[in-house]
Design an enzyme around this catalytic site. Structure first.
Site, PDB file in Angstrom:
ATOM      1  N   ASP A  19     -16.403 -10.827  -0.436  1.00  0.00           N
ATOM      2  CA  ASP A  19     -15.346 -11.819  -0.643  1.00  0.00           C
ATOM      3  C   ASP A  19     -14.430 -11.800   0.567  1.00  0.00           C
ATOM      4  O   ASP A  19     -14.244 -10.761   1.208  1.00  0.00           O
ATOM      5  CB  ASP A  19     -14.546 -11.518  -1.925  1.00  0.00           C
ATOM      6  CG  ASP A  19     -13.888 -12.758  -2.505  1.00  0.00           C
ATOM      7  OD1 ASP A  19     -14.393 -13.300  -3.506  1.00  0.00           O
ATOM      8  OD2 ASP A  19     -12.881 -13.216  -1.915  1.00  0.00           O
ATOM      9  N   THR A  28     -15.654 -24.393  -6.133  1.00  0.00           N
ATOM     10  CA  THR A  28     -15.853 -25.799  -5.744  1.00  0.00           C
ATOM     11  C   THR A  28     -14.863 -26.654  -6.539  1.00  0.00           C
ATOM     12  O   THR A  28     -15.257 -27.411  -7.427  1.00  0.00           O
ATOM     13  CB  THR A  28     -17.309 -26.251  -6.033  1.00  0.00           C
ATOM     14  OG1 THR A  28     -17.655 -25.883  -7.390  1.00  0.00           O
ATOM     15  CG2 THR A  28     -18.282 -25.624  -5.081  1.00  0.00           C
ATOM     16  N   THR A  82     -21.360 -24.483  -8.468  1.00  0.00           N
ATOM     17  CA  THR A  82     -21.711 -25.796  -9.010  1.00  0.00           C
ATOM     18  C   THR A  82     -21.431 -26.836  -7.917  1.00  0.00           C
ATOM     19  O   THR A  82     -20.284 -27.008  -7.507  1.00  0.00           O
ATOM     20  CB  THR A  82     -20.870 -26.093 -10.261  1.00  0.00           C
ATOM     21  OG1 THR A  82     -21.113 -25.041 -11.205  1.00  0.00           O
ATOM     22  CG2 THR A  82     -21.232 -27.433 -10.868  1.00  0.00           C
ATOM     23  N   GLU A  95     -25.427 -21.707 -12.265  1.00  0.00           N
ATOM     24  CA  GLU A  95     -25.079 -20.673 -13.245  1.00  0.00           C
ATOM     25  C   GLU A  95     -24.538 -21.322 -14.522  1.00  0.00           C
ATOM     26  O   GLU A  95     -23.719 -22.224 -14.451  1.00  0.00           O
ATOM     27  CB  GLU A  95     -24.029 -19.732 -12.640  1.00  0.00           C
ATOM     28  CG  GLU A  95     -23.668 -18.575 -13.532  1.00  0.00           C
ATOM     29  CD  GLU A  95     -24.904 -17.853 -14.073  1.00  0.00           C
ATOM     30  OE1 GLU A  95     -25.695 -17.353 -13.264  1.00  0.00           O
ATOM     31  OE2 GLU A  95     -25.087 -17.817 -15.299  1.00  0.00           O
ATOM     32  N   GLY A 144     -10.030 -29.466 -30.942  1.00  0.00           N
ATOM     33  CA  GLY A 144      -8.926 -28.677 -30.406  1.00  0.00           C
ATOM     34  C   GLY A 144      -7.994 -29.526 -29.562  1.00  0.00           C
ATOM     35  O   GLY A 144      -7.955 -30.753 -29.702  1.00  0.00           O
ATOM     36  N   CYS A 152     -14.324 -25.434 -15.288  1.00  0.00           N
ATOM     37  CA  CYS A 152     -15.593 -26.150 -15.089  1.00  0.00           C
ATOM     38  C   CYS A 152     -15.605 -27.585 -15.628  1.00  0.00           C
ATOM     39  O   CYS A 152     -15.781 -28.525 -14.859  1.00  0.00           O
ATOM     40  CB  CYS A 152     -16.732 -25.355 -15.703  1.00  0.00           C
ATOM     41  SG  CYS A 152     -17.020 -23.799 -14.841  1.00  0.00           S
ATOM     42  N   LYS A 199     -13.311 -30.411 -13.882  1.00  0.00           N
ATOM     43  CA  LYS A 199     -13.652 -30.714 -12.476  1.00  0.00           C
ATOM     44  C   LYS A 199     -15.106 -31.186 -12.335  1.00  0.00           C
ATOM     45  O   LYS A 199     -15.407 -32.064 -11.534  1.00  0.00           O
ATOM     46  CB  LYS A 199     -13.379 -29.506 -11.573  1.00  0.00           C
ATOM     47  CG  LYS A 199     -14.441 -28.437 -11.585  1.00  0.00           C
ATOM     48  CD  LYS A 199     -14.284 -27.428 -10.449  1.00  0.00           C
ATOM     49  CE  LYS A 199     -15.256 -26.272 -10.565  1.00  0.00           C
ATOM     50  NZ  LYS A 199     -16.652 -26.592 -10.341  1.00  0.00           N
ATOM     51  N   LYS A 213      -9.522 -20.492 -23.073  1.00  0.00           N
ATOM     52  CA  LYS A 213     -10.332 -20.124 -24.230  1.00  0.00           C
ATOM     53  C   LYS A 213     -10.124 -18.634 -24.465  1.00  0.00           C
ATOM     54  O   LYS A 213      -9.470 -17.972 -23.637  1.00  0.00           O
ATOM     55  CB  LYS A 213     -11.811 -20.440 -23.999  1.00  0.00           C
ATOM     56  CG  LYS A 213     -12.414 -19.672 -22.822  1.00  0.00           C
ATOM     57  CD  LYS A 213     -13.796 -20.122 -22.505  1.00  0.00           C
ATOM     58  CE  LYS A 213     -14.808 -19.418 -23.353  1.00  0.00           C
ATOM     59  NZ  LYS A 213     -16.185 -19.568 -22.837  1.00  0.00           N
ATOM     60  N   ARG A 273      -7.091 -21.606 -15.674  1.00  0.00           N
ATOM     61  CA  ARG A 273      -7.320 -22.880 -14.988  1.00  0.00           C
ATOM     62  C   ARG A 273      -7.478 -24.027 -15.995  1.00  0.00           C
ATOM     63  O   ARG A 273      -8.290 -23.966 -16.890  1.00  0.00           O
ATOM     64  CB  ARG A 273      -8.551 -22.769 -14.073  1.00  0.00           C
ATOM     65  CG  ARG A 273      -8.280 -21.861 -12.875  1.00  0.00           C
ATOM     66  CD  ARG A 273      -9.499 -21.689 -11.988  1.00  0.00           C
ATOM     67  NE  ARG A 273     -10.457 -20.741 -12.521  1.00  0.00           N
ATOM     68  CZ  ARG A 273     -11.523 -20.308 -11.861  1.00  0.00           C
ATOM     69  NH1 ARG A 273     -11.770 -20.751 -10.632  1.00  0.00           N
ATOM     70  NH2 ARG A 273     -12.352 -19.435 -12.394  1.00  0.00           N
TER      71      ARG A 273
HETATM   72  N1  LIG Z   1     -16.126 -19.668 -13.997  1.00  0.00           N
HETATM   73  C1  LIG Z   1     -17.168 -20.087 -14.695  1.00  0.00           C
HETATM   74  O1  LIG Z   1     -17.211 -19.943 -15.916  1.00  0.00           O
HETATM   75  C2  LIG Z   1     -18.337 -20.742 -14.012  1.00  0.00           C
HETATM   76  C3  LIG Z   1     -19.544 -20.882 -14.704  1.00  0.00           C
HETATM   77  C4  LIG Z   1     -20.616 -21.482 -14.059  1.00  0.00           C
HETATM   78  C5  LIG Z   1     -20.474 -21.943 -12.757  1.00  0.00           C
HETATM   79  N2  LIG Z   1     -19.278 -21.810 -12.109  1.00  0.00           N
HETATM   80  C6  LIG Z   1     -19.179 -22.275 -10.724  1.00  0.00           C
HETATM   81  O2  LIG Z   1     -19.288 -21.137  -9.879  1.00  0.00           O
HETATM   82  C7  LIG Z   1     -18.469 -21.313  -8.723  1.00  0.00           C
HETATM   83  C8  LIG Z   1     -17.491 -20.146  -8.617  1.00  0.00           C
HETATM   84  O3  LIG Z   1     -16.639 -20.196  -9.730  1.00  0.00           O
HETATM   85  P1  LIG Z   1     -15.670 -18.981 -10.104  1.00  0.00           P
HETATM   86  O4  LIG Z   1     -15.030 -19.327 -11.388  1.00  0.00           O
HETATM   87  O5  LIG Z   1     -16.414 -17.707  -9.964  1.00  0.00           O
HETATM   88  O6  LIG Z   1     -14.600 -19.103  -8.909  1.00  0.00           O
HETATM   89  P2  LIG Z   1     -13.488 -18.053  -8.495  1.00  0.00           P
HETATM   90  O7  LIG Z   1     -12.388 -18.846  -7.938  1.00  0.00           O
HETATM   91  O8  LIG Z   1     -13.225 -17.112  -9.624  1.00  0.00           O
HETATM   92  O9  LIG Z   1     -14.177 -17.200  -7.342  1.00  0.00           O
HETATM   93  C9  LIG Z   1     -14.471 -17.683  -6.083  1.00  0.00           C
HETATM   94  C10 LIG Z   1     -14.370 -16.534  -5.101  1.00  0.00           C
HETATM   95  O10 LIG Z   1     -14.846 -16.982  -3.835  1.00  0.00           O
HETATM   96  C11 LIG Z   1     -14.058 -16.375  -2.837  1.00  0.00           C
HETATM   97  N3  LIG Z   1     -14.204 -17.124  -1.576  1.00  0.00           N
HETATM   98  C12 LIG Z   1     -13.743 -18.359  -1.283  1.00  0.00           C
HETATM   99  N4  LIG Z   1     -14.085 -18.698  -0.016  1.00  0.00           N
HETATM  100  C13 LIG Z   1     -14.790 -17.661   0.478  1.00  0.00           C
HETATM  101  C14 LIG Z   1     -15.426 -17.404   1.722  1.00  0.00           C
HETATM  102  N5  LIG Z   1     -15.405 -18.311   2.690  1.00  0.00           N
HETATM  103  N6  LIG Z   1     -16.057 -16.225   1.903  1.00  0.00           N
HETATM  104  C15 LIG Z   1     -16.071 -15.305   0.911  1.00  0.00           C
HETATM  105  N7  LIG Z   1     -15.492 -15.490  -0.286  1.00  0.00           N
HETATM  106  C16 LIG Z   1     -14.858 -16.648  -0.502  1.00  0.00           C
HETATM  107  C17 LIG Z   1     -12.652 -16.386  -3.406  1.00  0.00           C
HETATM  108  O11 LIG Z   1     -11.805 -15.446  -2.776  1.00  0.00           O
HETATM  109  C18 LIG Z   1     -12.938 -16.055  -4.874  1.00  0.00           C
HETATM  110  O12 LIG Z   1     -12.874 -14.659  -5.097  1.00  0.00           O
HETATM  111  C19 LIG Z   1     -17.814 -22.678  -8.871  1.00  0.00           C
HETATM  112  O13 LIG Z   1     -18.582 -23.629  -8.216  1.00  0.00           O
HETATM  113  C20 LIG Z   1     -17.853 -22.908 -10.370  1.00  0.00           C
HETATM  114  O14 LIG Z   1     -17.851 -24.265 -10.688  1.00  0.00           O
HETATM  115  C21 LIG Z   1     -18.215 -21.206 -12.702  1.00  0.00           C
END
Ligand SMILES: NC(=O)c1ccc[n+]([C@@H]2O[C@H](COP(=O)([O-])OP(=O)(O)OC[C@H]3O[C@@H](n4cnc5c(N)ncnc54)[C@H](O)[C@@H]3O)[C@@H](O)[C@H]2O)c1
Length: 486
Positions: A30, A86, A122, A151, A256, A263, A266, A324, A331
């Protein structure tokens, strides 16, 4: 196999911990140094049930490590996963892919031959093509493949979702990379998880289509709940009745305050934006977004209607802040809309959440945070259940009745036991519920003759944004005397 995950948030951390538990050697990378330092010192930056232990065990087994150094981490790697955020582009509705492309460029600099670059974030259809082009332009001779592996985990049950998935989708158009992905997921396949191999574009569309469909389901049941309120039907019974149909399914039919989280809002917007850029209209998706926006905008009014349409100067206790239960993720949480609206109407807000209060402080102002649920409701003029944490359903409502100022509860998640709460003397408002007293009067009189009820606590129909109290008579009888009696 060696797996590097770039982005150690909800998805990256859970995926990394789970891949290591499946026996792979994993480095979670990260750019946030604080986050990596915390992880390296034994901390976990997010709340996700079971994640602490899983991370701890796999660090001890030397299968899991954390780093800010992508270049070194990529040495000898078989896979580089992109799991960065994203979000919605500021001022627009499409996905902001800045981080995805930045990571792709960085991976390109240090990638070794044979690397499979996997997008887990995503991303809109066509992003895999763009990632491939970025790497190809930077390293024309590199042997690599760009794969889509969206995912589907849910926060709150993320580890179980990853380890026992409904399906794993692998979108890959390169045979050798497909074989490598099969090896990566072999432990899950051996445990009977369906691994679905698709083209890369299809995989990208699958993720958005799945999220949009689930969001539509929620918007649908929310509107049916409004309808139920207007016709004195119980939406839970309706949800069960339709949910037993295998073609429909019971999941995501809980009404609700409107869907939130990182997710659905967006991703629905981004899908719409991508479709529009291809001159395709997705009217159903568009309607679901509009319905959800309207619901979240109107939720404060709905809540205040339960408190006699006036919350000025009143203390409202909000139980649950996260979008939830079983996560600390704030978020797009509906609580944000509810609290903003109540504050605008002049209410004082006191709040409690089992896991989300630290995150909540980044999003909310002028909120008093309580140390527990009882502390939160003490002296309150009204209580709102905004998140479906199980512990709220298990509260001692007799004890609460003795310490609130006014015994009114708005259960926006329909998690409370009606009998238990009413017996304690509360006026309980639920989503999509008929008034029991009204149900009785409907049975006694033809519908057209049904009197309009406009007494305290009873405010017209769902069309006017009210939430029906469950039992009028008990509630009115117990509106104020509880505290005095206790
Ligand atoms: N949260 C969910 O439930 C979920 C489920 C399925 C898919 N997704 C998708 O997965 C993706 C990630 O979601 P999330 O909730 O884990 O996001 P998040 O914000 O929790 O985590 C993203 C991480 O990426 C890091 N990051 C950003 N730019 C970076 C870079 N250039 N180099 C290294 N690290 C970097 C950030 O510091 C952060 O820790 C999104 O596209 C989201 O839509 C999320």
């Amino acid at each position: 196999m060696k797996v590097v995950i770039v982005g150690s948030g909800y998805v990256g951390l859970v995926s990394g911990a789970c891949f290591s538990a499946l026996g792979h050697s994993v480095v979670c990378v990260d750019s946030n140094e604080q986050k990596i330092n915390l992880l390296n010192s034994g901390g976990v930056p997010i709340f996700e049930p079971g994640l602490d232990e899983l991370i701890k065990t796999n660090i001890e087994q030397n299968r899991l490590a954390f780093s800010t150094d992508l270049k070194t981490s990529l040495r000898g790697a078989d896979f580089a996963f992109i799991a960065v955020g994203t979000p919605t582009r500021q001022g627009g509705s499409e996905a902001d892919l800045t981080s995805v492309y930045a990571v792709a460029s960085e991976i390109a600099l240090s990638a070794e031959d044979g690397l499979v670059i996997v997008t887990k974030s995503t991303v809109p259809v066509g992003t895999g093509d763009a990632v491939e082009a970025i790497v190809r332009t930077s390293r024309p001779d590199l042997v690599f493949a760009a794969v889509s592996n969206p995912e589907f985990l849910k926060e709150g049950s993320a580890i179980d979702d990853f380890m026992n998935p409904d399906r794993v989708v692998v979108g890959c158009d390169v045979p050798w990379a497909t074989e490598k992905m099969k090896m990566l997921y072999e432990p899950l396949r051996a445990a009977d998880a369906p691994i679905i191999h698709t083209g890369r574009s299809a995989a990208e569309v699958i993720k958005y289509a799945a999220n949009a469909f689930l969001a539509i389901k929620i918007s649908f049941i929310n509107e049916i709940a409004d309808f139920c309120e207007a016709v004195s039907a119980d939406v839970s019974e309706v949800a069960n009745g339709i949910g037993h149909d295998k073609r429909i399914g019971r999941a995501f039919l809980n009404p609700g305050p409107g869907y939130g989280g990182s997710c659905f809002p967006k991703d629905s917007l981004a899908l719409l934006a991508t479709a529009q850029s291809h001159t395709v209209s997705l009217r159903v998706v568009e309607s679901s977004i509009a319905a959800n926006d309207a619901r979240k905008r109107g939720i404060g009014r709905r809540v205040s209607s339960a408190f006699g349409h006036s919350v000025r100067g009143k203390t409202i206790a909000i139980l649950g802040l996260t979008f939830k239960a079983n996560t600390d993720d704030m978020r797009e949480a509906p609580s944000l809309n509810i609290i903003a609206a109540l504050q605008k109407m002049g209410a004082r807000v006191r709040a409690y959440d089992p896991e989300g209060m630290e995150q909540a402080r980044h999003y909310l102002q002028n909120v008093e945070y309580a140390s527990d649920a009882y502390n939160c409701v003490e002296g309150a003029d009204g209580i709102v259940i905004a998140t479906e944490w199980k512990e709220f359903a298990a509260l001692d409502f007799m004890r609460i009745a003795a310490i609130v100022s006014h015994p009114v509860i708005v259960d926006l998640r329909n998690i409370l036991d009606v009998h238990k709460v009413e017996t304690a003397g509360f006026e309980l408002h639920r989503i999509g519920s008929p008034r029991r007293s009204e149900t009785a009067s409907i049975q006694a009189a033809p519908r057209l003759l049904r009197p309009k009820v406009n007494g305290q606590g009873e405010h017209s129909s769902a069309a006017h944004g009210s939430i029906r109290p469950v039992s009028n008579s008990l509630a009115l009888q117990n509106r104020y005397p509880i505290k005095g009696l206790a």
